[in-house]
Enzyme design. Structure first.
Site, PDB file in Angstrom:
ATOM      1  N   HIS A 203      71.412 -12.359  58.132  1.00 39.73           N
ATOM      2  CA  HIS A 203      71.298 -11.682  57.012  1.00 39.73           C
ATOM      3  C   HIS A 203      69.751 -11.276  56.785  1.00 39.73           C
ATOM      4  CE1 HIS A 203      75.380 -13.338  56.300  1.00 39.73           C
ATOM      5  NE2 HIS A 203      75.293 -12.603  55.388  1.00 39.73           N
ATOM      6  N   GLU A 206      69.138  -7.461  52.581  1.00 44.34           N
ATOM      7  CA  GLU A 206      70.136  -7.064  51.686  1.00 44.34           C
ATOM      8  C   GLU A 206      69.549  -6.988  50.448  1.00 44.34           C
ATOM      9  OE1 GLU A 206      72.735 -10.596  51.005  1.00 44.34           O
ATOM     10  OE2 GLU A 206      74.217  -9.452  50.108  1.00 44.34           O
ATOM     11  N   ASP A 285      82.888 -11.034  51.676  1.00 47.78           N
ATOM     12  CA  ASP A 285      83.421 -12.202  51.028  1.00 47.78           C
ATOM     13  C   ASP A 285      84.463 -11.430  50.310  1.00 47.78           C
ATOM     14  OD1 ASP A 285      81.523 -14.623  51.353  1.00 47.78           O
ATOM     15  OD2 ASP A 285      80.209 -12.787  50.786  1.00 47.78           O
TER      16      ASP A 285
HETATM   17  N1  HPA Z   1      74.494 -12.801  51.465  1.00 46.48           N
HETATM   18  C1  HPA Z   1      74.016 -13.974  51.921  1.00 46.48           C
HETATM   19  N2  HPA Z   1      74.713 -14.980  51.639  1.00 46.48           N
HETATM   20  C2  HPA Z   1      75.983 -14.960  51.719  1.00 46.48           C
HETATM   21  C3  HPA Z   1      76.713 -13.777  51.560  1.00 46.48           C
HETATM   22  C4  HPA Z   1      75.756 -12.729  51.305  1.00 46.48           C
HETATM   23  O1  HPA Z   1      76.249 -11.678  51.232  1.00 46.48           O
HETATM   24  N3  HPA Z   1      78.147 -14.137  51.573  1.00 46.48           N
HETATM   25  C5  HPA Z   1      78.234 -15.412  51.694  1.00 46.48           C
HETATM   26  N4  HPA Z   1      76.949 -15.883  51.798  1.00 46.48           N
HETATM   27 ZN    ZN Z   2      77.056 -11.983  54.271  1.00 51.41          ZN
END
Ligand code: HPA
Ligand code: ZN
Length: 345
Positions: A203, A206, A285
């Site tokens: 990730h 974001e 999610d």
């Molecule tokens: N971002 C970071 N961690 C996470 C996310 C997300 O969108 N969903 C579940 N854990």
């Molecule tokens: Zn995620």
């Protein structure tokens, strides 16, 4: 000749076209109904009186406000059967959405911290993948995510615990609170995973800045970026991602619910596609963000009317290209995708 000119019902096509999902946290598919059922089955007391009361708490202001509830929800998962049932419930919904392949994230530390053995988690999820293949014809794979709010030492310990199950997962990722936990914090453990021949994703971008996307590529050597929407702030980075065809696993409803893009009409997805980035749509999610993969496709195309049939084709094709499967399998899916477009009305 426009090979998409005959398409009049784009929503129907979005639903029916074959697609892969590459960014879904299995713990994030835990529906309130299943939380209550597992709590009862496992004799766990919940803070909420009803499914409705729990759902009402799903009003998030940012990533952290979501994560607090998400980790609490996962506390009802104790036994191998719980993880199996969770996985199978996801795959049943995936089948409804014409998903042919899903690469699932799981967060072992969320469970091992509570005293659940990592083998319980991995065996339960692996059995769910077998059930999905056998009963639904959907292929699946597991990607182990390290929680970035914990230490790199903790990530190393988790990797060590997971290695007896090496054949059950194809790669590692990095999730949880992004701000203040840059990619460089996990440089050594990702280097070790690279030596082990694991696929690498993270990730990045974001809630964190575009720089974290550069760093995930340069320091962690990831093959895909999860989310990545903040690349929109850095034209040179967009060019880099487009030229190298580094996939972004974008999650529109997640971005809306976590206030990254409070109004989907402002989402950068169409711009990224127009600039030639390998963008994919994913649900992240779905039990918490109001919808599974097709709901994400439909909401995004409704909010961004410049998206047309050729974008739908591109997004599905990108999901196959970005997946960690062999080229022959990708070609077979592309053929299926072409057929879905040929018969569409
Ligand atoms: N971002 C970071 N961690 C996470 C996310 C997300 O969108 N969903 C579940 N854990
Ligand atoms: Zn995620």
């Amino acid at each position: 000749m426009d090979r998409f000119a005959h398409i009049t019902d784009l929503p129907a096509l979005l639903r029916a076209m074959p697609k892969a999902e590459l960014h879904v946290h299995i713990e994030g598919t835990l529906e309130p109904e299943l939380i209550f059922e597992l709590a009862r089955r496992n004799g766990i007391a919940l803070k909420y009186d009803s499914v409705e009361a729990l759902r009402a708490a799903y009003a998030f202001t940012d990533l952290q406000s979501f994560l607090d509830i998400y980790y609490a929800g996962a506390s009802v998962l104790l036994h191998e059967q719980d993880f199996h049932d969770l996985g199978v419930a996801y795959f049943r919904r995936a089948a409804d959405d014409h998903i042919v392949h899903a690469e699932l994230f799981f967060d072992p530390q969320t469970h091992t911290e509570r005293g659940v053995d990592i083998g319980v988690v991995i065996r339960g999820l692996s059995r769910a993948l077998e059930t999905a293949q056998r009963e639904l014809g959907i292929s699946g794979a597991l990607i182990l995510c390290f929680l970035r709010h914990l230490s790199e030492e903790d990530a190393f310990a988790t990797l060590e615990q997971a290695l007896p199950y090496r054949e059950h997962f194809i790669g590692v990722g990095l999730d949880s609170s992004e701000r203040g936990h840059p990619p460089e914090k996990f440089q050594r453990v990702f280097a070790r995973c690279r030596e082990l021949g694991l696929h690498l994703v993270a990730h990045a971008g974001e809630e964190g800045p575009a720089q974290y996307i550069h760093d995930a590529l340069d320091l962690l050597h990831v093959q895909r970026i999860d989310h990545g929407v903040r690349c929109i702030d850095d034209p040179a980075l967009m060019q880099r991602l487009a030229r190298r065809r580094i996939p972004l696993t974008v999650c529109p409803l997640s971005n809306q619910k976590l206030q990254v893009y409070p109004d989907l009409r402002d989402h950068c997805l169409a711009t990224l596609l127009e600039h030639g980035l390998c963008v994919t749509i994913n649900s992240d999610d779905p039990a918490y963000f109001g919808g599974y993969l097709n709901t994400n496709f439909l909401a995004t195309f409704e909010a961004l009317p410049q998206l047309r049939a050729h974008h739908a084709w591109q997004l599905a094709a990108n999901s196959f290209e970005a997946s960690f499967v062999d080229l022959a399998t990708k070609s077979a899916w592309l053929k299926q995708l072409g057929e879905a477009f040929d018969v569409a009305g």
